[in-house]
Design a protein around this motif. Structure first.
Motif, PDB file in Angstrom:
ATOM      1  N   UNK A  24       0.857  -1.185   0.000  1.00  0.00           N
ATOM      2  CA  UNK A  24       0.000   0.000   0.000  1.00  0.00           C
ATOM      3  C   UNK A  24       0.889   1.228   0.000  1.00  0.00           C
ATOM      4  N   UNK A  25       0.528   2.218  -0.806  1.00  0.00           N
ATOM      5  CA  UNK A  25       1.285   3.460  -0.876  1.00  0.00           C
ATOM      6  C   UNK A  25       0.451   4.587  -0.285  1.00  0.00           C
ATOM      7  N   UNK A  26       0.956   5.199   0.758  1.00  0.00           N
ATOM      8  CA  UNK A  26       0.296   6.338   1.386  1.00  0.00           C
ATOM      9  C   UNK A  26       1.046   7.602   0.976  1.00  0.00           C
ATOM     10  N   UNK A  27       0.399   8.431   0.192  1.00  0.00           N
ATOM     11  CA  UNK A  27       1.040   9.627  -0.342  1.00  0.00           C
ATOM     12  C   UNK A  27       0.872  10.816   0.600  1.00  0.00           C
ATOM     13  N   UNK A  28       1.782  11.766   0.448  1.00  0.00           N
ATOM     14  CA  UNK A  28       1.679  13.002   1.201  1.00  0.00           C
ATOM     15  C   UNK A  28       2.891  13.345   2.020  1.00  0.00           C
ATOM     16  N   UNK A  29       3.706  12.331   2.353  1.00  0.00           N
ATOM     17  CA  UNK A  29       4.865  12.586   3.201  1.00  0.00           C
ATOM     18  C   UNK A  29       6.091  13.024   2.414  1.00  0.00           C
ATOM     19  N   UNK A  30       6.053  12.868   1.105  1.00  0.00           N
ATOM     20  CA  UNK A  30       7.204  13.217   0.272  1.00  0.00           C
ATOM     21  C   UNK A  30       6.714  13.772  -1.063  1.00  0.00           C
ATOM     22  N   UNK A  31       7.562  14.532  -1.721  1.00  0.00           N
ATOM     23  CA  UNK A  31       7.210  15.114  -3.013  1.00  0.00           C
ATOM     24  C   UNK A  31       7.084  13.999  -4.046  1.00  0.00           C
ATOM     25  N   UNK A  32       5.873  13.842  -4.596  1.00  0.00           N
ATOM     26  CA  UNK A  32       5.587  12.747  -5.519  1.00  0.00           C
ATOM     27  C   UNK A  32       5.008  13.286  -6.813  1.00  0.00           C
ATOM     28  N   UNK A  33       5.472  12.736  -7.921  1.00  0.00           N
ATOM     29  CA  UNK A  33       4.934  13.070  -9.228  1.00  0.00           C
ATOM     30  C   UNK A  33       4.279  11.855  -9.855  1.00  0.00           C
ATOM     31  N   UNK A  34       3.253  12.086 -10.662  1.00  0.00           N
ATOM     32  CA  UNK A  34       2.529  11.015 -11.350  1.00  0.00           C
ATOM     33  C   UNK A  34       2.959  10.981 -12.814  1.00  0.00           C
ATOM     34  N   UNK A  35       3.380   9.808 -13.293  1.00  0.00           N
ATOM     35  CA  UNK A  35       3.707   9.626 -14.705  1.00  0.00           C
ATOM     36  C   UNK A  35       2.657   8.725 -15.337  1.00  0.00           C
ATOM     37  N   UNK A  36       2.044   9.208 -16.411  1.00  0.00           N
ATOM     38  CA  UNK A  36       1.024   8.468 -17.156  1.00  0.00           C
ATOM     39  C   UNK A  36       1.630   8.072 -18.501  1.00  0.00           C
ATOM     40  N   UNK A  37       1.683   6.777 -18.762  1.00  0.00           N
ATOM     41  CA  UNK A  37       2.338   6.285 -19.970  1.00  0.00           C
ATOM     42  C   UNK A  37       1.301   5.911 -21.032  1.00  0.00           C
ATOM     43  N   UNK A  38       1.228   6.687 -22.082  1.00  0.00           N
ATOM     44  CA  UNK A  38       0.555   6.310 -23.337  1.00  0.00           C
ATOM     45  C   UNK A  38      -0.919   5.941 -23.223  1.00  0.00           C
ATOM     46  N   UNK A 158       8.264   8.836  -7.789  1.00  0.00           N
ATOM     47  CA  UNK A 158       7.463   8.888  -9.001  1.00  0.00           C
ATOM     48  C   UNK A 158       6.514   7.692  -8.980  1.00  0.00           C
ATOM     49  N   UNK A 159       5.232   7.956  -9.201  1.00  0.00           N
ATOM     50  CA  UNK A 159       4.212   6.919  -9.278  1.00  0.00           C
ATOM     51  C   UNK A 159       3.830   6.754 -10.742  1.00  0.00           C
ATOM     52  N   UNK A 160       3.931   5.527 -11.258  1.00  0.00           N
ATOM     53  CA  UNK A 160       3.751   5.281 -12.688  1.00  0.00           C
ATOM     54  C   UNK A 160       2.500   4.452 -12.948  1.00  0.00           C
ATOM     55  N   UNK A 161       1.737   4.884 -13.944  1.00  0.00           N
ATOM     56  CA  UNK A 161       0.588   4.133 -14.443  1.00  0.00           C
ATOM     57  C   UNK A 161       0.658   4.146 -15.965  1.00  0.00           C
TER      58      UNK A 161
END
Length: 247
Positions: A24-38, A158-161
């Motif tokens: 499980x990933x709990x976001x908010x504690x660190x600077x995170x970017x979302x990458x959306x692939x294609x 970086x969170x990738x989808x």
């Protein structure tokens, strides 16, 4: 080799031999970017092209819905988003694939559910002309749009989808891991891949043979999705099956 439909439990056998243990990933504690692939029409809109799903596909639909949910949450929080759009010069081949996502066809544009990202102030769009988005992000002067995006925001994760789990997503993630290890992005610590935010395609052996394609073109959806996740995990990516956001 029999059709994947004649191999009951194939994904389960792979999971036993090549395990993936999503967290499980709990976001908010660190600077995170979302990458959306294609997540473009040519790969994710039914009937939109040679590599688009020929009929509604649950895995692809879930990917788009989860991507939209996350992207809206990121944008609302003014967190950074980068979206790759597979875009090819008409007539320029990309072996071993048939023509797809050629500029001007509409296949190269984001699926309707994500089209709002084109006007989102927190989203960077990167058109790429190859499988690997990290390579496709190299500019004529040698700089890299992904490296600059991570460094400018000081991203720690970086969170990738995206699509396809075992092709464009995997190639990008594996290269990003190497680039991180090579200190091209000093702030970047973790690369996470969201299972429900990723999808790949289904091409059973029977269909391959009927189309006259080489047998290596066979691509059973669930096993190849799992294999993509496994290889990313084995190289150091964090695989997650639940993403929570701060309230």
């Amino acid at each position: 080799m029999p059709d994947s439909a004649d191999l009951p439990g194939l994904t389960e056998h792979l999971a036993a031999a090549m395990p993936v243990a999503p967290a499980q990933l709990d976001l908010g504690a660190e600077a995170t970017g979302l990458v959306i692939v294609d997540e473009v029409n040519g790969f994710a809109t039914v009937g939109a092209g040679n590599l688009a799903p020929p009929a509604p596909n649950a895995q692809v639909s879930t990917m788009v819905a989860e991507t939209d949910r996350l992207a809206r949450a990121f944008s609302e929080r003014r967190w950074k988003i980068l979206a790759f759009l597979d875009t090819h010069e008409p007539g320029k081949p990309e072996p071993p694939y048939p023509p797809h996502c050629e500029a001007g066809t509409g296949e190269e544009n984001l699926v309707p559910e994500l089209a709002w990202l084109e006007n989102d102030p927190h989203t960077t769009l990167v058109r790429k002309d190859c499988i690997n988005g990290f390579v496709g992000a190299i500019r004529p002067d040698g700089s890299n749009a992904v490296v600059d995006w991570v460094n400018a925001a000081g991203l720690q994760r970086v969170l990738v989808v995206g699509i396809c789990t075992d092709i464009c997503v995997m190639d990008f993630v594996l290269t990003l891991l190497s680039a991180r290890n090579h200190d091209l992005m000093p702030s970047l610590k973790d690369i996470s891949v969201y299972t429900k935010g990723c999808a790949t395609y289904d091409l059973p052996m029977a269909a391959v043979e009927s189309l006259g394609l080489p047998r290596t073109a066979a691509h059973p959806q669930d096993p190849t999705h799992h294999m993509g996740l496994y290889f990313m995990a084995s190289r150091g990516a964090e695989i997650v099956d639940r993403v929570t956001l701060p309230s």
